[in-house]
Scaffold this active site. Structure first.
Site, PDB file in Angstrom:
ATOM      1  N   ALA A 156      39.791  29.636  44.637  1.00  0.00           N
ATOM      2  CA  ALA A 156      40.358  28.276  44.616  1.00  0.00           C
ATOM      3  C   ALA A 156      41.828  28.329  44.983  1.00  0.00           C
ATOM      4  CB  ALA A 156      40.172  27.657  43.227  1.00  0.00           C
ATOM      5  N   ASP A 207      41.198  36.595  29.753  1.00  0.00           N
ATOM      6  CA  ASP A 207      42.037  37.090  30.843  1.00  0.00           C
ATOM      7  C   ASP A 207      43.489  36.683  30.620  1.00  0.00           C
ATOM      8  OD1 ASP A 207      42.624  38.371  33.218  1.00  0.00           O
ATOM      9  OD2 ASP A 207      42.127  36.652  34.481  1.00  0.00           O
TER      10      ASP A 207
END
Length: 561
Positions: free
Chosen positions: A141, A292
Site C-alpha cells: 500500500a 510489529d
C-alpha cells in the site's frame, strides 16, 4: 484439470523464483526439492552459471537479497521468518530484520480510479485537499495525506491496484513448495514449512484487509481508553473498506528519529518506561498486542504521549499462555528446571521425538547461569533468545502466537535501550508477570475454571449413556469399524490411481488420433464430408489437449517426488 491449469498459470513465476534462488547461491536447494527437474521437464531452462558473486556473501545476506528481488510477498515472508527466533539462529534473524518493503510509489493517476470506487465519490468532493504525493510507499500500500472540511488532517492508506492477485499467486506457489519441502527434504522438515506457509498466508491476507486492520486498532484503543498516555488514531468508517483505510493523522516524531526527540526536550527515560508499559499491558494483561512495534509504527508526541499506527499484524495470547510465560521466567530465575521443561514441552505440543531427560539437563545448566543475578542486571531479551536457542538444539519450535510475543518483547527491549541505555526491562515486566500469576489463582479465575470443568464433566456424564448405546447398536449391526491410516500406502495408492487415470486417457487419446485419421482419410467432397472433416479436426484438437494434460500431470507427479 483445474489444478493443472493453475500449474500452467504459475509456471512462469515458478521459473522466476528458481532463477532468483540460483543467482543467490541456493541452486542446491532448487535441485533438492525437485524444482529444477520439474521446470526442465516442462521445457523451462535454468541458468546455473551466475551464482559465483553471490557465494562470496554469507547465506543470511544471500537469502535477504533473494527475498527482496522476488517482491512484496517474499519480503513479507522474510519479515514473518524474522519473528521465528525459535527456528532461525540470531544472525539469520538480524539479517531478515533488515528487509525493507519500501518500493517506488504508484502514480496518483493510476490509483485514482480505485480510490473513487472505494470512496463512492470523487476525492475532491469529500476532502478539502488531498496531497497526490504519497507520504510513504510500501509493498502492499501507500499513504496519502488529506484534510477534511473541518481542517482535520487524515491519512489515506490505499492498497496497490492488482496486488491481491500477485499475492494470491505467490501464496499458491509457496503452499506447494512447502508441501514438497515437508515431504521430500528431511533436513528442513524440522522448520515445519507447511505450518509456516499457513501462518504466513493467514497473516498476509489479514494485512491486505484494511478494514480488519482498523478493527484491530479499535479493539486495542478500547483496551487503552483509560490510558491517556497512548494515542491510537481514530478510524473514519464512512470511507474505510477492504482496500482503503482513512484514519486521523498522528503528528509526532518517528520512533527512529532520536535527535528530534532530544530537540523536542522529551524525557527519554520516561518514554522508554511508557512504551514498555504499553506493550506489557497489551501482551500480559489484554492478550491482544501489536505484533510489529518497530520504530516506523511508533510516534513520540510532544506532550509525552506515544502514538501507535499500522495494526495489520496483531497477536493474541490466551490467559493460559500468559500464565505459562510468567511461570517460565520465574522458573528460569528461581532455578526450577523441571517446571521450565514442562512448559517448553507444552509449548511444543508434546513432541514425542524429544529426549526429555537431556532437555531437562540442558535447562538445568541454563538456569545455573542466571543463579543469583540481580533483577536489574537481568537481560530479558538475552534470556528469551537463549531459550529459543535451546529449543533449536532440541529440534523444537514454538506456536506462532508465542513466537510473535517473544519477538515483540525483543523489539520492545531494543527500543527501550535506544531511548535509555539503562532501561531495565525485567523490572518493568515484573509487576505484570506477578499480576498474571495472581490472576491465575484469584478466586474469580478459580471459580470460572471450576464452573467450566464441572460443566464439561456433567456434559460428559450426561452424554455417556447415549454414546454407549450408539456404540453397542453399531457393533450389533456390524457397523463398528476401525481405521488404520498408513501414509506411505496411501501415497502409493494415489500414485497407482494417477497412473491408471493417465493410462486410460492415453488409450482414449490414441483411439481419437486413429479414429480421426481414418475419418479424414475417407472423406471426399460434399457438405456431409465437410462435417466429417470438421469432426476429424476436432478429434485431433481434443487429442492434443488431453496429451498436454497428460504431460502436465506427469510434470506435477515429478514435482511431488
Amino acid at each position: 484439470m483445474w489444478e493443472t491449469l493453475g500449474a500452467v498459470r504459475d509456471l512462469g513465476r515458478l521459473q522466476e523464483i528458481a532463477s532468483v534462488l540460483i543467482r543467490n547461491g541456493f541452486g542446491d536447494m532448487v535441485r533438492r526439492i525437485g524444482l529444477a527437474g520439474a521446470l526442465e521437464r516442462a521445457g523451462r531452462l535454468l541458468h546455473w552459471q551466475h551464482a559465483e558473486d553471490a557465494l562470496r556473501m554469507e547465506p543470511p545476506e544471500r537469502l535477504r537479497r533473494a527475498l527482496e528481488t522476488l517482491g512484496p510477498t517474499f519480503v513479507k515472508l522474510g519479515q514473518v521468518l524474522a519473528t521465528r527466533i525459535d527456528l532461525l539462529p540470531p544472525e539469520w534473524i538480524a539479517e531478515l530484520s533488515r528487509l525493507q518493503n519500501a518500493v517506488p510509489a504508484v502514480p496518483y493517476e493510476v490509483i485514482r480510479p480505485q480510490l473513487i470506487e472505494d470512496l463512492g465519490d470523487l476525492p475532491e468532493n469529500i476532502f478539502a485537499r488531498l496531497d497526490p504525493e504519497p507520504l510513504a510507499a510500501a509493498s502492499l500500500a501507500q499513504a496519502h495525506r488529506a484534510w477534511l472540511e473541518d481542517g482535520r488532517a487524515v491519512v489515506l492508506k490505499v492498497r496497490r491496484p492488482g496486488i491481491r492477485e500477485v499475492v494470491e499467486a505467490d501464496l499458491r506457489l509457496l503452499a506447494r513448495l512447502a508441501e514438497i519441502i515437508q515431504t521430500q527434504v528431511p533436513d528442513l522438515r524440522r522448520y515445519h514449512p507447511i505450518g509456516i506457509a499457513q501462518q504466513f498466508a493467514a497473516s498476509l491476507r489479514a494485512e491486505l484487509d484494511f478494514a480488519g486492520e482498523c478493527r484491530n486498532a479499535e479493539r486495542i484503543a478500547f483496551n487503552f481508553q483509560d490510558h491517556p498516555e497512548v494515542l491510537i488514531p481514530a478510524v473514519h468508517w464512512q470511507w474505510t473498506s477492504e482496500r482503503l483505510s482513512v484514519q486521523d493523522w498522528v503528528d509526532g516524531i518517528p520512533g527512529c528519529d532520536l535527535a528530534a526527540v532530544d530537540a523536542a526536550g522529551l524525557d527519554r527515560h520516561e518514554l522508554a518506561r511508557t512504551g514498555a508499559a504499553i506493550v506489557l499491558k497489551m501482551v500480559l494483561v489484554d492478550g491482544l498486542f501489536h505484533a510489529d512495534p518497530h520504530p516506523g509504527n511508533i510516534f513520540y508526541l510532544r506532550d509525552g504521549r506515544i502514538g501507535l499506527i499500522d495494526f495489520g499484524m496483531v497477536g493474541g495470547v490466551s490467559e493460559q499462555r500468559r500464565f505459562q510465560v510468567a511461570r517460565l521466567l520465574n522458573g528460569l530465575v528461581g532455578e526450577d528446571p523441571e517446571a521450565v521443561t514442562d512448559i517448553l514441552l507444552d509449548w511444543t505440543e508434546g513432541d514425542t521425538s524429544v529426549d526429555e531427560t537431556r532437555l531437562q539437563a540442558d535447562v538445568g545448566v541454563f538456569t545455573d547461569r542466571y543463579r543469583g543475578v540481580p533483577l536489574k542486571q537481568l537481560r530479558m531479551g538475552a534470556m528469551l533468545t537463549d531459550v529459543a536457542a535451546l529449543l533449536r538444539r532440541h529440534g523444537l519450535s514454538l506456536p506462532p502466537d508465542l513466537a510473535l510475543m517473544i519477538k515483540a518483547f525483543l523489539t520492545l527491549e531494543g527500543l527501550g535501550r535506544q531511548l535509555d541505555p539503562d532501561f531495565d526491562m525485567a523490572s518493568e515486566a515484573r509487576p505484570y508477570l506477578e499480576r498474571a500469576i495472581l490472576e491465575r489463582y484469584s478466586p474469580r479465575a478459580v471459580a470460572r475454571r471450576g464452573r467450566r470443568s464441572l460443566s464439561g464433566a456433567l456434559d460428559l456424564v450426561g452424554d455417556m449413556p447415549r454414546d454407549l448405546r450408539r456404540l453397542l447398536q453399531a457393533a450389533r449391526r456390524g457397523r463398528l469399524r476401525g481405521q488404520l491410516d498408513i501414509t506411505s500406502l496411501r501415497a502409493f495408492g494415489d500414485q497407482l490411481n494417477s497412473a491408471a487415470n493417465r493410462l486410460t486417457i492415453g488409450v482414449v487419446t490414441a483411439a481419437l488420433i486413429i479414429g480421426s485419421s481414418i475419418v479424414m482419410n475417407s472423406v471426399g467432397g460434399g457438405i456431409s464430408n465437410r462435417w466429417l472433416m470438421a469432426m476429424g479436426v476436432l478429434g485431433f484438437v481434443f487429442a492434443a489437449m488431453t496429451g498436454v494434460w497428460i504431460v502436465l500431470s506427469i510434470w506435477r507427479s515429478g514435482r511431488k517426488r
